[in-house]
Structures are given as C-alpha cells and as structure tokens.
Design a protein around this motif. Structure first.
Motif, PDB file in Angstrom:
ATOM      1  N   VAL A 215       6.014  63.196   9.303  1.00 52.69           N
ATOM      2  CA  VAL A 215       6.122  61.841   9.837  1.00 52.69           C
ATOM      3  C   VAL A 215       7.095  61.110   8.934  1.00 52.69           C
ATOM      4  O   VAL A 215       6.908  61.077   7.713  1.00 52.69           O
ATOM      5  CB  VAL A 215       4.764  61.113   9.855  1.00 52.69           C
ATOM      6  CG1 VAL A 215       4.947  59.656  10.257  1.00 52.69           C
ATOM      7  CG2 VAL A 215       3.795  61.801  10.802  1.00 52.69           C
ATOM      8  N   GLU A 217       8.649  57.499   8.239  1.00 49.28           N
ATOM      9  CA  GLU A 217       8.667  56.051   8.455  1.00 49.28           C
ATOM     10  C   GLU A 217       9.870  55.515   7.700  1.00 49.28           C
ATOM     11  O   GLU A 217       9.837  55.333   6.484  1.00 49.28           O
ATOM     12  CB  GLU A 217       7.357  55.426   7.953  1.00 49.28           C
ATOM     13  CG  GLU A 217       6.123  55.843   8.735  1.00 49.28           C
ATOM     14  CD  GLU A 217       6.142  55.339  10.167  1.00 49.28           C
ATOM     15  OE1 GLU A 217       6.911  54.397  10.469  1.00 49.28           O
ATOM     16  OE2 GLU A 217       5.402  55.884  11.001  1.00 49.28           O
ATOM     17  N   GLY A 399      11.575  51.167  17.741  1.00 52.58           N
ATOM     18  CA  GLY A 399      10.195  51.519  17.434  1.00 52.58           C
ATOM     19  C   GLY A 399       9.209  50.567  18.074  1.00 52.58           C
ATOM     20  O   GLY A 399       8.136  50.964  18.524  1.00 52.58           O
ATOM     21  N   GLY A 418       5.704  52.889  14.279  1.00 49.86           N
ATOM     22  CA  GLY A 418       6.595  53.988  13.933  1.00 49.86           C
ATOM     23  C   GLY A 418       7.964  53.743  14.521  1.00 49.86           C
ATOM     24  O   GLY A 418       8.184  52.796  15.284  1.00 49.86           O
ATOM     25  N   VAL A 420      11.983  55.346  15.947  1.00 47.09           N
ATOM     26  CA  VAL A 420      12.557  56.222  16.958  1.00 47.09           C
ATOM     27  C   VAL A 420      13.956  56.592  16.485  1.00 47.09           C
ATOM     28  O   VAL A 420      14.663  55.755  15.911  1.00 47.09           O
ATOM     29  CB  VAL A 420      12.589  55.540  18.349  1.00 47.09           C
ATOM     30  CG1 VAL A 420      13.399  54.258  18.329  1.00 47.09           C
ATOM     31  CG2 VAL A 420      13.124  56.482  19.422  1.00 47.09           C
ATOM     32  N   ASP A 421      14.316  57.856  16.684  1.00 41.65           N
ATOM     33  CA  ASP A 421      15.642  58.311  16.292  1.00 41.65           C
ATOM     34  C   ASP A 421      15.841  58.099  14.780  1.00 41.65           C
ATOM     35  O   ASP A 421      15.020  58.527  13.984  1.00 41.65           O
ATOM     36  CB  ASP A 421      16.705  57.590  17.112  1.00 41.65           C
ATOM     37  CG  ASP A 421      18.050  58.304  17.093  1.00 41.65           C
ATOM     38  OD1 ASP A 421      18.063  59.548  17.119  1.00 41.65           O
ATOM     39  OD2 ASP A 421      19.095  57.629  17.046  1.00 41.65           O
ATOM     40  N   PHE A 425      10.209  58.875  13.007  1.00 40.48           N
ATOM     41  CA  PHE A 425       9.385  59.378  14.110  1.00 40.48           C
ATOM     42  C   PHE A 425       7.989  59.672  13.607  1.00 40.48           C
ATOM     43  O   PHE A 425       7.753  59.874  12.418  1.00 40.48           O
ATOM     44  CB  PHE A 425      10.012  60.609  14.777  1.00 40.48           C
ATOM     45  CG  PHE A 425      10.463  61.676  13.838  1.00 40.48           C
ATOM     46  CD1 PHE A 425       9.576  62.583  13.298  1.00 40.48           C
ATOM     47  CD2 PHE A 425      11.794  61.765  13.480  1.00 40.48           C
ATOM     48  CE1 PHE A 425       9.999  63.575  12.435  1.00 40.48           C
ATOM     49  CE2 PHE A 425      12.244  62.758  12.611  1.00 40.48           C
ATOM     50  CZ  PHE A 425      11.329  63.661  12.082  1.00 40.48           C
ATOM     51  N   ARG A 427       3.793  58.179  14.267  1.00 39.37           N
ATOM     52  CA  ARG A 427       3.191  56.855  14.387  1.00 39.37           C
ATOM     53  C   ARG A 427       1.851  56.832  13.661  1.00 39.37           C
ATOM     54  O   ARG A 427       1.203  57.867  13.495  1.00 39.37           O
ATOM     55  CB  ARG A 427       3.003  56.483  15.860  1.00 39.37           C
ATOM     56  CG  ARG A 427       2.176  57.495  16.644  1.00 39.37           C
ATOM     57  CD  ARG A 427       2.138  57.173  18.113  1.00 39.37           C
ATOM     58  NE  ARG A 427       1.202  58.059  18.821  1.00 39.37           N
ATOM     59  CZ  ARG A 427       0.835  57.887  20.077  1.00 39.37           C
ATOM     60  NH1 ARG A 427       1.331  56.889  20.773  1.00 39.37           N
ATOM     61  NH2 ARG A 427      -0.017  58.708  20.639  1.00 39.37           N
ATOM     62  N   THR A 436      -2.530  61.108  13.971  1.00 40.73           N
ATOM     63  CA  THR A 436      -1.390  61.663  13.248  1.00 40.73           C
ATOM     64  C   THR A 436      -1.812  62.763  12.284  1.00 40.73           C
ATOM     65  O   THR A 436      -1.104  63.746  12.096  1.00 40.73           O
ATOM     66  CB  THR A 436      -0.657  60.537  12.488  1.00 40.73           C
ATOM     67  OG1 THR A 436       0.109  59.776  13.429  1.00 40.73           O
ATOM     68  CG2 THR A 436       0.288  61.078  11.422  1.00 40.73           C
TER      69      THR A 436
END
Length: 487
Positions: A215, A217, A399, A418, A420-421, A425, A427, A436
């Motif tokens: 993950v 962030e 996000g 979270g 995006v791109d 990615f 959350r 998660t």
C-alpha cells in the motif's frame, strides 16, 4: 523490542520472532486484538504530554494542532475499531447460484501475517498508529519503522510501545535509510508505506522481488477550485477554510494539504486581500512569533523550499510573504499570483507554506487544468454549481473529492482514504484499514448429492448441450431438463 542502527541479523531476528508469534495463532484471537487496542488507548492517555512535547520538538506543533491532527485522530480510530471488530471478523455469507445447490458459500477475513509499516515524519504519531490499528484489528504481527526525520517522536514510539503492547508481536525498529533498506530486503506479507513518490518507487521495486503486496500512501499537487461564490459570507468561509487547509496542518507539510488554487481572474484581487486578512487573524502580524504555526522539519526541506522561490520568475509572482529564516526553520505564509507553469513550484509537490494562485478566464477551465497534470491525492472545490460538481466528479480522477471544505475526508472513518496512480494506491481508515490488512478467503461447502454426471468425461453431444444450458439456466430448470433428456 527496540533496534537502533539495525544489523541485518537483528532485523531478521525481529521478523523471525514476529512470524513465530503469528504462527502460534495468538493474534487471531479477538480478545488479543482488543487487548492491544485498549493498550494503545492507555499508551496515549498516559503519554499525552510527552506526545505533545515530541511533536513540538520535531515540528513545532502547538498542542491544539497536535491533538486535532494526531492524538484525536488515533483515539477516534481506536474507538471505531474496538466497537466494530466483532462485526469485522465475522464470516459473511455469500450468495451462491442455484446451479451449485445445495452448496453454501462464505467469505472469511483472515490475517495476512507479518506486516511492515513505514510511517512519515509530518504526522509521526497518527501516520504510525492509524495503520497499526488496522493491522492489529486484522490479527497481524507488525514491525513499525518510524521516520528518522522526526527523531523525538520515533524515540517516544520505540520506548513506549513495548511497555504497553505485546512485544513479541508488535515491534518498533528505529534507524535511517540503511535500516529501511535492510528491512526491504526481507519477505513480508504486506508493506504499508507513507511518504514521497520517489521513495515509494524504491519500496515497490524492493517488494516486487518477493511479490509482496504494498500500500503506497503518497502525495501530489492537490488543487483547490474556488468558484465565484455570489454570497459574500460563503466566499469568506471558503477562504477561511483555504487558509486553514494550506497553512494549518504542519505549516503546509501535508500530503492532502492544498497545493495550489484555481480561481477566475475577476476574483483574484478580492481573494488575495481576504487571504492576507485571515492569515493576519490566524497567525498575527508577525507569523514568525506565532505559536500556532509549525516549523519546517529540517534544513534539507528548508533548502528545498527556498530553492522553489529562488527562480526570479517565481520570486516576481510573490504578492504576500516570502520571508525565510533558516536558523528557526521558519517560512512565512506566502502567496504567489500566476507563477510560471513550467517552474518547479508548479511541477513538483510544494509540501510547504507557499500558495500559488492560478487565474482562469472561467472556472470550467479548471477541469482541463487539473487533467493536464498527474492525478492528485485530493481535489477540493468550493462551489454551489451542481453542474460543475458533476463535471469534477465524472471528468477528473483523484484519490478523493471534497466540496466546500478541505481535509475533512481524512477524518471520516466511513470513507476510504488513499490515492490513485502517482498519488498512491490502496486504502485505509475504519473498516477499510481492516480490509487492507486482511485476506478475504472464499469458503465453499459442497455436498455429496446430487452428482451431476455431465461434468465428467467421456464427452458427448448431450454433455456439451447440458453444460451450455447450465451456464444459462437456474438449477431447478436444469434438473428438470436433465430428467427430461434422460428419458
């Protein structure tokens, strides 16, 4: 267990003990999970003043800001997890097509194993403990690596967590980049990283060697779209929230903080005067003396910010502020009007107290402007125009999107947080944190009756007809068909 300047052997030993603890099955117990969560609450209550002091030492945060953005966030997350964990861990019945009758299906959340969490320096308690809460709630063991750029907070976490939590299952490893590299050489069941896109790439590259899920962030340039609000009160509230969202959280050093502002040309002068007025009200005529504004974390980041406005073209666009003091790591709240779009301040995440204002002929152009840049972690928009809202939601990607406020989405446990791109990615927050750090295992309970023979060779024309129909018809019609065909 505290490991400083970790050797590879010490890191491996720490991970080995965490894996052994996980294999024992003790972390799967709901009571164990609750005990750790309650212990975290106790840790915070017992050490609140120490937490405030560490946050002030590392970042100059006022206790009020520290409670709002760190302590309160974690306590709320703990309350949510404690009150919900039984529901979260319960198997969920799954609808099974009649084709499989009388089979039954369910989804069973199970812990992943040994988790590695890298936390960030700008919110060193909430960004360490919030994902930790999710990992514990899901029944995992955890190695937490706090940021060495917030040394007082890292030390406090390393020295208090073993006193309250199960030190065989939850460990803190301190150290710099070398320690992080050693941790990344090992096989984990999941890695959770909060930080910059550059370091995120390194984490993902290292994780790929072991096919470890991650993950990330990260951050990005979060835009704020300010429509020409007809009601003066609404406009004033919007500007207050913009000031709070830009300079309030850690002096602009926040991944979801406002990076730049998009506004129509006709509103720019009114906006700038109101921004100046509210900055003065929040931080006084001399913000350097304010106790309500955090400082830049260290000289490296101070120099980075200084370089952003050294460009003469950028310096010429400053309409307010611009004062920097390296000795106190202070950067004044600074407003820039239409800096060059190819300048670094408009191509890189600012992560500091500079606010570029970009003027547009009409606010609808903001959608094209945002889409011409990498996808942000958050988009903020102040507008009452429902058509514009729909366009922002449907024509941009980010996000999250928040209308008529800033940063409150981070505090809402019922929404996933979270990116995006390039903004990341994965959350987390609330139930999403539990998910998660869990694997949703599909469990299907079959029956020995009935036995459908057309599923087996040798293949015949009848069997292929039967299989074709099986994918199109419900179970009872299929049985009737089978009986009819057999006759």
């Amino acid at each position: 267990m505290i490991i400083s300047s970790s050797s590879m052997e010490a890191v491996e030993e720490s991970l080995g003990e965490a894996r052994k603890t996980f294999s024992s099955g003790k972390t799967r117990s709901v009571e164990w999970r609750k005990k750790q969560l309650r212990a975290l609450i106790e840790l915070i209550h017992d050490n609140e003043e120490n937490i405030f002091k560490a946050l002030h030492d590392d970042l100059g945060k006022h206790p009020t800001e520290a409670y709002r953005d760190e302590v309160g966030v974690v306590l709320r997350s703990l309350d949510t997890a404690l009150s919900s964990i039984e529901k979260w861990v319960a198997p969920k019945k799954s609808s099974v097509p009649l084709l499989f009758f009388p089979a039954k299906g369910e989804v069973l959340p199970e812990p992943l194993g040994a988790i590695l969490i890298f936390s960030s320096w700008n919110f060193p308690f909430s960004l360490a403990l919030d994902p930790l809460i999710g990992a514990i709630s899901a029944g995992n063991t955890v190695i937490l690596k706090p940021s060495d750029q917030a040394p007082a907070c890292s030390s406090l976490l390393a020295n208090t967590i073993p006193l309250y939590l199960d030190c065989n299952a939850i460990k803190v490893i301190e150290g710099g980049p070398e320690t992080s590299e050693r941790l990344l050489q090992l096989k984990w069941d999941k890695i959770f990283f909060t930080g910059s896109p550059r370091v995120g790439q390194l984490v993902m590259f290292a994780a790929a060697k072991h096919l470890t899920p991650v993950v990330l962030e990260l951050g990005g340039k979060c835009p704020t779209i300010l429509d020409s609000l007809s009601n003066p009160r609404d406009f004033k509230v919007a500007v207050k929230r913009i000031v709070g969202g830009k300079w309030g959280p850690c002096s602009g050093q926040a991944c979801i903080g406002i990076d730049y502002l998009l506004v129509e040309e006709k509103s720019a002068s009114t906006l700038i005067e109101l921004l100046k007025k509210i900055i003065g009200r929040f931080y006084g005529e001399n913000p350097r003396e304010s106790k309500s504004m955090a400082r830049i974390v260290n000289k490296h980041h101070f120099a980075r910010l200084h370089n952003l406005i050294k460009d003469p073209r950028v310096a010429a666009s400053i309409v307010h502020g611009g004062t920097l003091d390296e000795d106190s790591l202070f950067v004044e709240p600074t407003i820039l009007l239409d800096p060059p779009l190819d300048a670094e301040i408009m191509t890189e995440e600012i992560f500091g107290p500079f606010l570029p204002i970009i003027t547009l002929k009409n606010i609808e152009e903001s959608i094209e402007f945002v889409n011409s840049r990498p996808k942000p972690l958050a988009i903020y928009a102040f507008t009452k125009d429902e058509t514009l809202k729909r366009r922002i939601i449907s024509e941009t990607s980010s996000g999250s999107v928040t209308f008529n406020d800033v940063m409150i989405q981070f505090l809402c446990d019922t929404l996933p947080f979270g990116g995006v791109d390039q903004s990341g990615f994965g959350r987390y927050h609330g139930k999403y944190s539990f998910d998660t750090f869990s694997h949703e295992k599909a469990v299907m309970q079959g029956s020995f009756f009935p036995e459908i023979e057309p599923r087996y060779p040798p293949w015949t024309l009848f069997k292929i007809k039967f299989i074709r129909l099986a994918y199109r018809l419900d179970y009872f019609r299929l049985v009737l068909l089978l009986l009819g065909l057999k006759r």
